[in-house]
Design a protein around this motif. Sequence first.
Motif, short mmCIF file in Angstrom:
data_model
loop_
_atom_site.label_atom_id
_atom_site.label_comp_id
_atom_site.label_asym_id
_atom_site.label_seq_id
_atom_site.Cartn_x
_atom_site.Cartn_y
_atom_site.Cartn_z
N THR A 166 29.98 -36.62 9.61
CA THR A 166 29.66 -37.96 9.11
C THR A 166 29.93 -38.97 10.22
N LEU A 167 29.42 -40.18 10.03
CA LEU A 167 29.62 -41.23 11.04
C LEU A 167 31.11 -41.51 11.30
N PRO A 168 31.95 -41.64 10.24
CA PRO A 168 33.37 -41.86 10.52
C PRO A 168 33.98 -40.72 11.34
N GLN A 169 33.58 -39.50 11.04
CA GLN A 169 34.09 -38.36 11.82
C GLN A 169 33.63 -38.47 13.27
N PHE A 170 32.36 -38.84 13.45
CA PHE A 170 31.82 -38.95 14.81
C PHE A 170 32.58 -40.00 15.61
N LYS A 171 32.89 -41.12 14.95
CA LYS A 171 33.62 -42.18 15.66
C LYS A 171 35.00 -41.69 16.10
N ARG A 172 35.65 -40.92 15.25
CA ARG A 172 36.96 -40.38 15.63
C ARG A 172 36.81 -39.34 16.73
N LEU A 173 35.70 -38.57 16.67
CA LEU A 173 35.44 -37.54 17.67
C LEU A 173 35.28 -38.19 19.05
N VAL A 174 34.51 -39.28 19.09
CA VAL A 174 34.29 -39.99 20.35
C VAL A 174 35.63 -40.53 20.87
N HIS A 175 36.50 -40.92 19.94
CA HIS A 175 37.82 -41.41 20.33
C HIS A 175 38.61 -40.32 21.06
N TYR A 176 38.49 -39.08 20.56
CA TYR A 176 39.32 -38.01 21.10
C TYR A 176 38.72 -37.31 22.33
N CYS A 177 37.40 -37.40 22.52
CA CYS A 177 36.77 -36.72 23.66
C CYS A 177 36.70 -37.66 24.85
N ASP A 178 37.28 -37.25 25.98
CA ASP A 178 37.32 -38.16 27.12
C ASP A 178 36.13 -38.03 28.07
N ILE B 91 25.74 -46.26 21.39
CA ILE B 91 25.82 -46.89 22.72
C ILE B 91 27.15 -46.53 23.37
N THR B 92 28.22 -46.58 22.59
CA THR B 92 29.54 -46.23 23.12
C THR B 92 29.53 -44.82 23.69
N ALA B 93 28.97 -43.88 22.91
CA ALA B 93 28.93 -42.49 23.36
C ALA B 93 28.04 -42.34 24.59
N LYS B 94 26.91 -43.03 24.57
CA LYS B 94 25.96 -42.93 25.70
C LYS B 94 26.61 -43.42 26.99
N LYS B 95 27.40 -44.47 26.88
CA LYS B 95 28.04 -45.02 28.07
C LYS B 95 29.23 -44.17 28.51
N LYS B 96 29.84 -43.51 27.54
CA LYS B 96 31.06 -42.75 27.84
C LYS B 96 30.75 -41.38 28.45
N TYR B 97 29.66 -40.75 27.98
CA TYR B 97 29.37 -39.39 28.43
C TYR B 97 28.06 -39.35 29.21
N LYS B 98 28.04 -38.50 30.25
CA LYS B 98 26.86 -38.39 31.10
C LYS B 98 25.75 -37.63 30.37
N ASP B 99 24.51 -38.04 30.59
CA ASP B 99 23.34 -37.31 30.09
C ASP B 99 23.37 -37.07 28.59
N LEU B 100 23.82 -38.05 27.85
CA LEU B 100 23.81 -37.92 26.39
C LEU B 100 22.54 -38.59 25.87
N TYR B 101 21.89 -37.95 24.93
CA TYR B 101 20.68 -38.54 24.34
C TYR B 101 20.88 -38.79 22.86
N ASN B 102 20.49 -39.99 22.42
CA ASN B 102 20.63 -40.37 21.01
C ASN B 102 19.28 -40.40 20.32
N PHE B 103 19.21 -39.81 19.15
CA PHE B 103 17.99 -39.83 18.36
C PHE B 103 18.32 -40.42 16.99
N HIS B 104 17.67 -41.53 16.67
CA HIS B 104 18.00 -42.23 15.42
C HIS B 104 16.93 -41.98 14.37
N PHE B 105 17.25 -41.16 13.38
CA PHE B 105 16.31 -40.88 12.29
C PHE B 105 16.57 -41.91 11.18
#
Lengths: 351, 644
Positions: free
Chosen positions: B348-360, B404-418
Motif C-alpha cells: 500500500t502507499l503508506p507501506q511504500f512511504k515507509r519502505l522509501v524511508h528505510y532504503c538508502d 518524485i522522492t523515490a525517483k530522486k533518491k534511487y538511480k534509474d527508477l521508473y514510475n508508472f501511474h495507473f
Amino acid sequence: MARINPKFTTELQSYGAFDTNACYNCGNCTAVCSLSDEDNSFPRKMVRYSVLGLENEIQTSLEPWLCYYCGDCSATCPREAEPGELMMSLRRYLTSKYDWTGLSGMLYKSLSTSVIAFVLLAVGVIWFASSLNFEPELLLHYGHYFEMSAIGSVFLLILLPNLIRMWNMVIRKPKVNVSFSAYLKSYSELIVHMFTQKRTLGCDDSQTRWFQHLILVIGYLSLLFTTVFLDWFATDSSFILVLGYLESAVIFSVTFIFMIGRLSKKTQVSKNSHPSDWFFVIWLFLMGLSAFVVRLFIDLDILETNIWMYLIHLTVLVQWAIIIVPFGKWTHFLYRSFAMYFEKLKSLSIS
Amino acid sequence: MKKKIGVYVCHCGGNISDYVDVEKVRAEIEKDESVFLSKTTMFACADSNQKDMVTDIAEKQLDGAVVASCSPTLHLLTFSAVAERAGLNKYNYIHANIREQASWAHSDDKVGATEKAIQIVKAAVAKVKRSNALEPFRVAATNAVAVVGAGIAGLRSAIQLAESGAQVYLIEREFFVGGRVAQWDDLFVSKETGKELITRLYDKAMNHKNITLFTGAEIIENSGSVGNISLKVKIAPRHMKLDCNEGNLGKAIEVCPVVVPDKFNFNITTRKAIYHNFPGEYPQLPVIDIENCTRCGECEKVCENVDFSQKDEFLNIKVGSVLLATGFDPYEPKNDEFGYKTIDNVVTLPQFKRLVHYCDDKLVYKGKEVKNVAYIYCVGSRQVDGDNKYCSRYCCTATIHAAITAKKKYKDLYNFHFNRGIRTYGKQEVLYDESSRLGDIYLQSFEDHPPVVSKEGDKTIVTINDILTADKTLEVEADLVVLVTGMVPRQDNSIGSLLKIPRGRDNFFNEIHMKLRPVETVIDGVTIAGASQGPKNIMESMNSSLAAATKSFSLIASGELSLSPTIAKIDVDNCGWCGKCDDACPFSALTKTDVNGKLVAAVNESVCKGCGMCMPVCPSNAIELIGYTDNQIESMIDALVSTD
C-alpha cells in the motif's frame, strides 16, 4: 498488448526530439492538426507512442511521413513539447530503422561521425585527384563516370533494399492484406506524390513553401538529368547549356532562401534545425552553386588553370552522393512518397 | 392575560394588500377588547415603522405585540428585537404569517384570503394574550476543553485553545503523539518532515502550562452537557518508570525475545514488545506492549526502570467542550484486491512511504531491487460498488510526491501511474508537473475497467486499457505495485458512540452543515477537527482544527452559557415516571429523579432542545413545553376555527 519502455524517450532525443515528457495529454495538437480525423489522432498518437516507448507500433506507423510539418501543433502546444519536432525526429528514427547498413542512425545521432565522414570523403577525392596529377580532362571524365555509377549503385545497394525493409515493416509484418491488383492500381499515388508533394498543400495557409519546394525538386531532378545524361559540362548544345545554368541557379537560389529561413527561425518549420537539416540544405546549395561556377569557368575557358574549382564541385558531389543521398535527409524524397503509396494500399487492404 | 396588545398589519408593498384587505383585517382585530392599538403599515420591517413600534410599545405601555406580515423565517427575529428594544420581553411578541399563508397561497380568492388572514391574526392574538415573559437559562461553563487525539490536528487545536486561555486535556489513545503525520518524512510543499512538524507542535504544547497530555488514555464515560461535561478517562500504564536511563533501555529492547509486526511501519518491519516508534519519538519514553509481552522478565534484568506493577489509572475530568480529532485509518485492501496479499510485491502507499524511508541507496523489497514502480490509484476510494464513494483528496498528491522522492533518491527508477484522473488540486499541481517532467508515465482508465495485476512466471505485470492511448491494451513489468489507498473512518468508533456523534453516509463524523457550520456537531459542545470528519490533507486539517478550537472556546469563553428557555417542563404532581419520555428524547435530556420520595422525570435544562418529542408520549400529560403550552396552542386552535 504492448509493453511500455520508458527508456525509449532517451533514444528518441538523440534524433532531435524535445521534452516529450512535457506532454500532459491535453490534445491541442490533435485539435489543430489538419490531418487528424476520427480514426487517426495526429500527432498525439505518435506522441503517446513515443512517451510510452512502443517501438513496434512506431515502426509500423506511416504517420510520421504523412505529416509535412506545418508546425501548428508546436505553435499551440501549451507545454512547449514541440510535437512537430517530435514527428521530425520520428522520421529520422524511422529512416535509420529502414536502413540496413545502420549508417543512417550513426550519422543522425552523432555530429562528429558526420563531420569525420565528410572530411574522409574530401581527403579521398583530393587523393584520387592527385593520383591523376590533377589532370582536368581525366578529372572531368571520372567525375562524370562517378555520377552515373553512384546513381545506380546507391539505388541498388542502399535505397532499394531499404524501401523493401520499409514495406516489410509497414505492410508485411503487420499482416496488411493487399491484393496484387491494389499494388498496380495505386502506383499513380506514388508518382503523383513523388513529383508534386501535393499533400503539403493541405498543411500551410500559404502555398509559398510548397511552391519553393516544388521548383527545387524539379530543378534538382532536371539538373541531375542534364549533367548525367545530357553531359552538361561537355555539351555543345546552347539549349542544354542555358538549361543547366537555369537549373543550377534555381537550386542555389531556393536553397539560399531556405538557409535564410532556418537562420531567421520565423516559421515553426525552420525553428529547430538538426545538423542533418543543415547538411542537406547547404550541400544542395553548394552543389547548385559549384556546378554553376564550374560551367561558367568552362565557358570563360579558365577551368583548366583553375582546376581547384572542379575539385570543390566534385568533393561536394561525392559527399552528397555517398552520405546525404543514401543515409541522410535526401531519403525523405522516397520515403514520403512511398508512405503515401503504402497508406493507399492499407486503405485498400482486405481486413 | 395581556390586555394592552398592539397589532400591526403589513401591506408588504402589495404582496399582501393586493389580495388581502388589510384594512378589514385591522378592523376585525380591533374588535377584540384586549387589542389596545391596531395599525396597518406599508412595510412593517422598514426602519421608520420599527421606530414607531418602539415608541408605541414604550409610550403606551403595551404588554404584547403581534406583527401580521411575512414568514417568521424572514422577520421573527427582526420584530423580537423591536420588542426587546422597547422594553417588552421578546416572548410577548408573536408573529403572524399572512403572506405565504394567505395572500400568496390564495391570490385567486381575495375574500377567502382576507378571511384566512383574519383567523391567523386572531390566533396570534389569542396566543400573545396567554404569553409569558421568559428569560434564558444561564449555566456556568467550565473553562476547559478535552481534545481527543494528539495527532497534528489535536496538537494544533490544543495549542490554539491553551493560547486562548482554556485549560486543555489532550487525550491520546496511543502511547506516542503525532498520529499519522509522525509516520511521514518529507511533505509537500516545504522540506519539513512530518516528524519535524510534530516535534514543533509537541514542544509548544508541552511548554504551555494550560495543556495536560495523557497518552495511552481513553474516555470511557461521559455525562453532563455543554458547559459542564464530566468525563472519565482510563489511562493505561507504560510499565516504565518516568526517569529512565537511555543506555539500559537500549539493552532492554535488545534482550526482549518477542517480535511482532511494527504497526508504525504498517507491518513492513518488526519491533519488540518493549519499544518506541523511532528514536526521538514523543514522549521519549518507551512502552511495554503488554498484550504481546510474555512477562519473561528479560528486560527487568537489564533495566531497572521496567515496572510491571503499574496498573490502569482512572481520572475524572470536567470540561465545557469536547474537541474530537481522532483522525482516520488508511484503507486496508481486501485480499486479492489488485493482488494484495496474494502477489508478493504488492504494497500500500503508506507501506511504500515507509519502505522509501528505510532504503538508502537502492530500493529493495523482499530482497529484490525495485526499478519499475506501478502505482494504482483510487484503491478504496471513489468505489463504484463499495461504500466509499468519496475521493480521499490527499492520495494523488501523496503518491506523486512519494514517486518524485523515490525517483530522486534511487538511480534509474521508473514510475508508472495507473490513475483515474489526477487530482493534484490547487498549489499541488506543481508536483504533477514536476513528476511528468521527470519522465513519470501516466496511464488512465475509467472506473469500470480498472488495471489488472497478474503474475507471469516470476514477473508481476500490470495491464491497462489506456484511454490516453485510444484504449490500447498496455502492460508494465512492475517490480513493485503500490496500491494508493485512501482514507477511511477509524475502525474503532468507541468515542463516537460514547458521545453519540452522528456519522455521515461515508461513516466519518458528521458536521451540522457542510458549508456554514463545518466543525460543529448536533451534540452541543462537541466539535470535530481534521480527518475524523472526512479525508483532508494537513493544510485542510489545520484549517478545521483552528476552526474547531475557536468554536469550542466560544462556548465557554464568557464563563457561562445562555440557553433558550423554551424547553420541556415536568408537572411533578402528575408525573409517575414511566420512562416513555426518556425513550422518546433524542438528546437524553430526561432522567429519573426522586422528589420527596416520589420518582419523577427531570429535565436537564442544558441538554433539552425543546423539540417536544416527549410531550405526546406522556400518558398523564405531565409535560409542558415552555412557550408552547397546551393552553396557548389550544387557544390558537380555537381562534382559528371560531366563526364569530
